[in-house]
Design an enzyme around this catalytic site. Structure first.
Site, PDB file in Angstrom:
ATOM      1  N   ASP A 406      40.697  76.816  27.953  1.00 19.50           N
ATOM      2  CA  ASP A 406      39.244  76.882  27.773  1.00 19.50           C
ATOM      3  C   ASP A 406      38.584  76.111  28.926  1.00 19.50           C
ATOM      4  OD1 ASP A 406      36.812  77.393  26.549  1.00 19.50           O
ATOM      5  OD2 ASP A 406      36.902  75.577  25.327  1.00 19.50           O
ATOM      6  N   GLU A 409      36.134  77.761  33.815  1.00 20.51           N
ATOM      7  CA  GLU A 409      35.273  78.471  34.809  1.00 20.51           C
ATOM      8  C   GLU A 409      35.285  77.772  36.162  1.00 20.51           C
ATOM      9  OE1 GLU A 409      34.291  77.617  31.642  1.00 20.51           O
ATOM     10  OE2 GLU A 409      34.849  79.632  30.961  1.00 20.51           O
ATOM     11  N   ASP A 483      31.645  81.683  23.470  1.00 22.94           N
ATOM     12  CA  ASP A 483      30.837  81.099  22.388  1.00 22.94           C
ATOM     13  C   ASP A 483      29.728  82.030  21.908  1.00 22.94           C
ATOM     14  OD1 ASP A 483      32.491  78.984  22.640  1.00 22.94           O
ATOM     15  OD2 ASP A 483      31.064  77.731  23.737  1.00 22.94           O
TER      16      ASP A 483
END
Ligand code: GLC
Length: 789
Positions: A406, A409, A483
């Site tokens: 997670d 990015e 999300d």
């Protein structure tokens, strides 16, 4: 202030004009260098090379000879392709058996045609350009009939005509709405459908890129903040051909372990060992199948990756072993941020061994994430990927086989949401800025993790879930859509989002079932679980301080619906597993938009609320509250209602009833399905397999059922089973033939129970040449018989 009307204050309007683009200009000359064609223009260079007959790569660089070295996404080398080249005063024509490039010289314009003369990608007024900021752009003609799909993970509807989309991996907690054009994944690739034929463009540029299919009526463009215009044209001509071509370049999903296709339960967070054990006990006691439980950030000691909090999780090894005994895998989260803590081993090693991202002057980049001030591994270096991978022994030695990546990015809690673009990545001795490599950070973290797990998993297939990625991410992990919120709108949006991810090569994908942020309701969870049962990845996940959304959280009525659909997922697993096998071989996704099978039917071009599983199974979820009916589009052919066996003629819209416990499912005539049963999880083997045949009046139906041990890589050495079923209905005779095309694996199946659907009268049945008696249920129109194997 940006959240108030101040955002539209007239004084905020940008005064600066955009920097104008210069055209690449006139052709000056060309040479052939092996299979490479090098063109020189007034203002730059263009290289052209075929990768195979149906794939051509075109690279424009205004500043220097194009850089042709291999990319982060493309894993194949160009094949030898024979072509002819003709030069006239104002044209160069380069053709092979599938593509023809008609290159106009003055000024340079590159038109790519199919061998049958269709213009796939045309340039008329404008072509390749650049500006003084070193941004590059490419304009293409847009036809009235063009429809666009793919672009990775995007909000909004299926067809992206009329959209402008940015590729810049972004941690967007809120909002996921049509205005948000950059999410966690960047896949600068799309497929065009025009008059029933498809072709693709993959723009292999890792800088921020923008695809503009909106601003002009008859032109679209793609732009990058730097680098070169480097794109591949994929000839199609069918949507499936385009997918095969795209994934022949960027790779395919490896066949996942079966357990990763089961139902997964997650929450931010199950905070203690006791809570996890209780959760597992609840599933077992309530008879709800589950294959994996996730550990979100609270399992760690102060959010330090590669650690367990000793108070919350005193004995992770025992916990993992006990759950595994019950057939449940534990999947922990691993974020890239490494806490700045001189007494923490991962931080110490990273510093001493030089693994963290740095500025040019050698200072380490620090950013704020869950653990506070953190350093970030520089995954562009192979030795750092190796180091990071080895750290995973911490998990694999505890028996963990799957990891959840997670915040890759990478997400940083600051205004820009990410790392400073001035950071200079080592990139194996070929340093490049974060501005250039931002979009591949998550992909390379995935590469490091997947390879490490593969090495450390004792021969078992690893599972990786990742939030960020670039083209090619399918080689390493499944992708969930980040999300989302417990909104009905987000349930609806998940359908086209996952279909477009599938078209972008990511066959293994799904949203957080029930919604991550905001509070779910029972009805939303029920409807979302119905969808989740048929999305390739099926995980219920919810955020901190939201209402609980485990299957039983909303009482008995909802609990029963949720359980029914989790069980249905398991019943359908043998069919889904076969589709996953096919996707791993061809790149053609498990979850498909209808246009993939019906590219000539314009009713499918922007159909965003229905999808197909494989070729013939239509799923039409309910996506609105207090709604017990919906319109379903049935394309040409006859379609059976899965629940009632009633047959409907297609090429029409139909009103369908769907009580809270009904997910509308339609099966096309001629389909052969393999279904199992509602096992407790994939550790349970099946003795009986159901083979369902849906009567068709025309032709022969064909189905190949795939099976292997579901866990190891032995299938690569031939340890798999491929059973072919052929079925023919004619007059009053049904002929079924079953044959093992490959029999390298002994399955647990002892019986095959055949169910025939759509019979109005008794028919003669021949199975592998022998006459078989069948029981006909005239009311239901079904008949069945058994075969021992
Ligand atoms: C991010 C993830 C979410 C996770 C949370 C805490 O928001 O997208 O899935 O639960 O971080 O780790």
């Amino acid at each position: 202030m940006q959240d108030t009307s101040f955002a539209i204050h007239p004084g905020n309007k940008k005064q600066l004009k955009d920097t104008p683009y210069q055209d690449i200009g006139d052709f000056r000359g060309f040479k052939q260098n092996g299979s490479l064609i090098q063109i020189q223009c007034e203002q730059g260079y263009v290289n052209i090379i075929f990768y195979q007959d149906s794939i051509v790569r075109i690279v424009m660089n205004p500043f220097q000879s194009p850089i042709m070295e291999s990319s982060f996404a493309v894993i194949t080398e160009p094949r030898e392709v024979s072509y002819t080249l003709k030069e006239t005063h104002d044209q160069l024509i380069i053709s092979n058996s599938e593509l023809e490039l008609v290159i106009q010289k003055f000024p340079l314009r590159i038109n790519v045609h199919s061998a049958d003369g269709r213009v796939l990608v045309g340039e008329s007024e404008r072509g390749l350009g650049f500006n003084e900021k070193k941004e590059v752009i490419c304009y293409k003609d847009m036809h009235e009939k063009d429809h666009f799909y793919g672009f990775g993970e995007k909000t909004s509807f299926l067809d992206k005509r009329g959209e402008k989309m940015t590729m810049w991996n972004s941690d967007v907690y809120a909002p996921h709405n049509p205005e948000i054009d950059a999410l966690y994944e960047s896949i600068p690739y799309f497929m065009t459908l025009r008059n029933g034929k498809a072709h693709g463009i993959f723009f292999d540029n890792t800088y921020k890129t923008v695809f503009d299919m909106k601003s002009e009526q008859d032109t679209y463009s793609f732009w990058a903040e730097g680098g070169q215009i480097d794109y591949f044209v994929l000839a199609g001509p069918s949507p499936k051909d385009v997918l095969e071509q795209y994934t022949s370049l960027t790779g395919r999903m490896p066949l996942p372990p079966k357990w990763s296709l089961g139902y997964h339960q997650s929450r931010y967070s199950y905070e203690t060992e006791q809570e996890v054990r209780e959760l597992a006990r609840n599933f077992i006691e309530k008879g709800i199948p589950v294959d994996a439980i996730y550990l979100d950030i609270h399992y760690m000691d102060g959010y330090r990756v590669f650690s367990f909090d000793k108070e919350r999780f005193p004995n992770p090894k025992q916990l993992i072993a006990d759950l595994k005994n019950a057939g449940i895998q534990v999947v922990p989260i691993v974020d890239p941020g490494v806490k700045e803590d001189p007494e923490y081993h991962a931080y110490q090693q990273g510093i001493y061994e030089n693994h963290f991202c740095k500025y040019m002057d050698g200072t380490i980049y620090y950013g704020d994430v869950w653990p506070g001030n953190s350093a970030f591994p520089d995954f562009t270096n192979a030795d750092t990927r190796e180091w990071w991978g080895e750290l995973h022994r911490f998990y694999t030695e505890l028996g963990i086989e799957g990891i959840w990546n997670d915040m890759n990015e990478p997400a940083v809690f600051n205004e820009t949401k990410t790392m400073d673009v001035k950071v200079m990545h080592g990139n194996n001795g070929n340093p490049k800025t974060h501005k250039e490599l931002h979009n591949v950070y998550g992909l390379l973290m995935g590469e490091a993790t997947y390879h490490a797990l593969k090495k450390q998993n004792n021969g078992n297939r690893p599972f990786l879930l990742t939030r960020a990625g670039y083209a090619g991410v399918q080689r390493y992990g499944a992708v969930w859509t980040g999300d989302n919120r417990s909104f009905w709108e987000h349930l609806a949006m998940a359908v086209p989002m996952c279909m477009n991810l599938g078209i972008s090569g990511v066959a293994f994908t799904g949203p957080d079932v029930g919604g991550f942020a905001h509070d779910a309701t029972g009805e939303l969870l029920a409807r979302w679980t119905q969808l989740g049962a048929f999305t390739p990845y099926f995980r219920n996940h919810s955020g901190l301080d939201t209402v609980r959304q485990e299957p039983w959280a909303f009482g008995e009525e909802i609990g029963n619906v949720v359980k029914k659909y989790i069980q249905l997922r398991y019943k359908w697993l043998p069919y889904l597993y076969t589709l996953f096998y096919k996707a791993s071989k061809t790149g053609i996704p498990v979850m498909r938009p209808l246009l993939m099978e019906y590219p000539n039917d314009e009713n499918t071009f922007n159909l965003s609320d229905q999808f197909l599983i494989g070729e013939n199974v239509m799923i039409a979820p309910i996506l609105k509250p207090t709604t017990y009916h919906r319109v379903v589009y049935l394309p040409a052919g006859n379609w059976y209602d899965y629940w009632t066996n009633k047959c409907y003629e297609g090429n029409t819209y139909m009103m369908v009833e769907a009580s809270l416990d009904t997910l509308p499912i339609f099966i096309k005539e001629g389909t052969i399905l393999s279904l199992g049963k509602d096992i407790k999880n994939t550790s349970e083997t099946l003795e009986e397999m159901e083979i369902h045949l849906y009567k068709s009046d025309e032709g022969t139906s064909l189905f190949q059922l795939y099976e292997d041990d579901g866990r190891t890589f032995e299938y690569e050495n031939g340890a798999y089973l491929l059973k072919e079923f052929r079925c023919h209905f004619q007059n009053k005779m049904i002929t079924i033939n079953m044959e093992d095309l490959h029999s390298g694996y002994l399955s647990s199946w002892r019986r095959l129970v055949f169910h025939l659907h759509g019979l109005t009268e008794k028919m003669e049945l021949k199975f592998n040449g022998e006459t078989v008696e069948m029981d006909l249920d005239e009311q239901k129109g079904t008949a069945s018989f058994q075969v021992s194997i």
